[in-house]
Design a protein around this motif. Sequence first.
Motif, PDB file in Angstrom:
ATOM      1  N   LEU A 187      -3.146  -9.352 -12.118  1.00 60.40           N
ATOM      2  CA  LEU A 187      -4.464  -9.473 -12.869  1.00 60.40           C
ATOM      3  C   LEU A 187      -4.499  -8.144 -13.558  1.00 60.40           C
ATOM      4  N   ASP A 188      -4.882  -8.249 -15.257  1.00 61.60           N
ATOM      5  CA  ASP A 188      -5.045  -7.128 -15.701  1.00 61.60           C
ATOM      6  C   ASP A 188      -6.570  -6.513 -15.680  1.00 61.60           C
ATOM      7  N   VAL A 189      -6.833  -5.467 -14.886  1.00 57.23           N
ATOM      8  CA  VAL A 189      -8.244  -5.052 -14.611  1.00 57.23           C
ATOM      9  C   VAL A 189      -8.086  -3.497 -14.812  1.00 57.23           C
ATOM     10  N   GLY A 190      -9.347  -2.970 -15.013  1.00 57.57           N
ATOM     11  CA  GLY A 190      -9.616  -1.577 -14.847  1.00 57.57           C
ATOM     12  C   GLY A 190      -8.584  -0.527 -15.914  1.00 57.57           C
ATOM     13  N   GLY A 191      -8.068  -1.263 -16.749  1.00 58.95           N
ATOM     14  CA  GLY A 191      -7.095  -0.537 -17.630  1.00 58.95           C
ATOM     15  C   GLY A 191      -5.632  -0.415 -17.123  1.00 58.95           C
ATOM     16  N   THR A 192      -5.223  -1.532 -16.105  1.00 62.13           N
ATOM     17  CA  THR A 192      -3.999  -1.712 -15.543  1.00 62.13           C
ATOM     18  C   THR A 192      -3.675  -3.061 -15.308  1.00 62.13           C
ATOM     19  N   ARG A 193      -2.382  -3.237 -14.840  1.00 63.83           N
ATOM     20  CA  ARG A 193      -2.008  -4.595 -14.428  1.00 63.83           C
ATOM     21  C   ARG A 193      -1.637  -4.484 -12.660  1.00 63.83           C
TER      22      ARG A 193
ATOM     23  N   HIS B 252      -8.136 -13.974  11.284  1.00 61.45           N
ATOM     24  CA  HIS B 252      -9.365 -13.539  11.382  1.00 61.45           C
ATOM     25  C   HIS B 252     -10.105 -13.342   9.978  1.00 61.45           C
ATOM     26  N   HIS B 253      -9.258 -12.899   9.027  1.00 60.77           N
ATOM     27  CA  HIS B 253      -9.794 -12.361   7.666  1.00 60.77           C
ATOM     28  C   HIS B 253      -9.182 -12.987   6.651  1.00 60.77           C
ATOM     29  N   ARG B 254      -9.921 -12.832   5.352  1.00 60.02           N
ATOM     30  CA  ARG B 254      -9.219 -13.060   3.975  1.00 60.02           C
ATOM     31  C   ARG B 254      -8.590 -11.606   3.651  1.00 60.02           C
ATOM     32  N   LEU B 255      -7.321 -11.393   3.621  1.00 60.83           N
ATOM     33  CA  LEU B 255      -6.742 -10.122   3.327  1.00 60.83           C
ATOM     34  C   LEU B 255      -6.336 -10.168   1.809  1.00 60.83           C
ATOM     35  N   VAL B 256      -6.769  -8.991   1.134  1.00 66.38           N
ATOM     36  CA  VAL B 256      -6.243  -8.813  -0.072  1.00 66.38           C
ATOM     37  C   VAL B 256      -5.500  -7.386  -0.243  1.00 66.38           C
ATOM     38  N   LEU B 257      -4.123  -7.630  -0.236  1.00 67.46           N
ATOM     39  CA  LEU B 257      -3.191  -6.554  -0.231  1.00 67.46           C
ATOM     40  C   LEU B 257      -2.913  -6.285  -1.609  1.00 67.46           C
ATOM     41  N   VAL B 258      -3.047  -4.933  -1.966  1.00 71.22           N
ATOM     42  CA  VAL B 258      -2.686  -4.500  -3.390  1.00 71.22           C
ATOM     43  C   VAL B 258      -1.859  -3.371  -3.538  1.00 71.22           C
ATOM     44  N   ASP B 259      -0.823  -3.494  -4.465  1.00 71.19           N
ATOM     45  CA  ASP B 259      -0.119  -2.181  -5.257  1.00 71.19           C
ATOM     46  C   ASP B 259      -1.031  -1.198  -5.874  1.00 71.19           C
ATOM     47  N   ARG B 260      -1.236  -0.159  -5.649  1.00 69.94           N
ATOM     48  CA  ARG B 260      -1.929   1.000  -6.255  1.00 69.94           C
ATOM     49  C   ARG B 260      -1.489   0.908  -7.654  1.00 69.94           C
ATOM     50  N   PRO B 261      -2.078   1.360  -8.694  1.00 63.90           N
ATOM     51  CA  PRO B 261      -1.569   1.697 -10.008  1.00 63.90           C
ATOM     52  C   PRO B 261      -0.302   2.463 -10.200  1.00 63.90           C
TER      53      PRO B 261
END
Length: 410
Positions: A60-66, A103-112
Amino acid sequence: MPTRERSRAPQHAALPTSPGGGWLGAAAVYGGAALLGAYLFQTRARVRAEHEHPPSGRFLDVGGTRLHYVDIGAGPPVVLIHSGGTTLEDWFISSLADELVPHHRLVLVDRPGYGYSSRPAGTDWSPERQGRALAHLMHRLGVYRATLVAHADAALPAIALALAYPGFARALTLLNPIAFPGGAPASAAAPVPGIPLLAPVARATALPSLARSGLPALFRASFEPQPVPATYAAAFPAGLVTRPAQLSASAQDATAIDAAATRLSQRYSDLDIPVTVVAGSGDAIVDPDAQARRLARTIGHARLIVVPAAGHMVHHSAPSRVAAAIIDTATAPRALAAAPPGAKDTMTPRAPAPSAPPAPSAPPPAAPSRSATAERAAPKRSPAKAKGGGGKRSPARRQTAKRGPTKPAT
């Protein structure tokens, strides 16, 4: 004979008069060839690494980064933010994702700048800016009131996000955090970005090989006093984390970490959400007394868990215990935060008008009401046993593959 010698005289006059000029020219030629060879070698290494470790999520393209992210599971949301020396793959390698996904919805993200997330040049990617980009991602995904889990220097973006956008953070779990000046380990690459001409050349040629050669020693220090798991080195995406772009991002963050910690530490006591700080008692990378214990005291209401005989990679050494701490923090009543009397309840849902996602320069809106963020149905998976990684794909990875192709989300 005299005639022949006179005819050759002009040719002799054209030769260099200084023997040093010849050596300098040869050195330039051979040096340039060596740099070109090193550059081509690193380019092939990067292509091979990206082939062996392709992106496992979406973009996703968000906050000035992809941003590259993985979104799996169902239930109360948990956002996992990796440290500066790795990528979102770390949560799979440690098996922590497998422990949490039932148990959870997980969102794992590569930092900018890490993994497959971009870090556009000309922007100060401070922890506050990184936290804002993560909040934009959460807004686009409809993730609000999440438990933020961060390792080491990722504690700073997580705390910045929780302070600036309280509707997005219900709780914090910080693993061996770096939260105060002086906590970051020395980085040999850190001074390089400040040298205008040397920086791009070093990053594209020498630094990746030097970084890869230092990984075994770094692994030993990270797991001390425990041994490095036999499968860790094979599963670790060494080729990805030693690419020039990630080395540059890591060096920039290491250089700026003390100033960022000084800024944010003035506001740690403002956190009025449940916070759990987990530390390995034998951490040889980040001093648990100067960082984790001090952070818990500064926040005041934070719960401190010290895992005996564990090191900096506490989520690898004790994934089940860390997962239990995250689940407990995610379900902890807000009253445990012990907010000062009369303090504003910044977690009260505030529903924004339905509209397009905010522009990158604007902060994300406050969290909408719970009815507007109904949890999605998703097949549950049985948790995997705690393992180092490699071999068969984990249940969490199978869910990732089922989510769809690695294309930019629209």
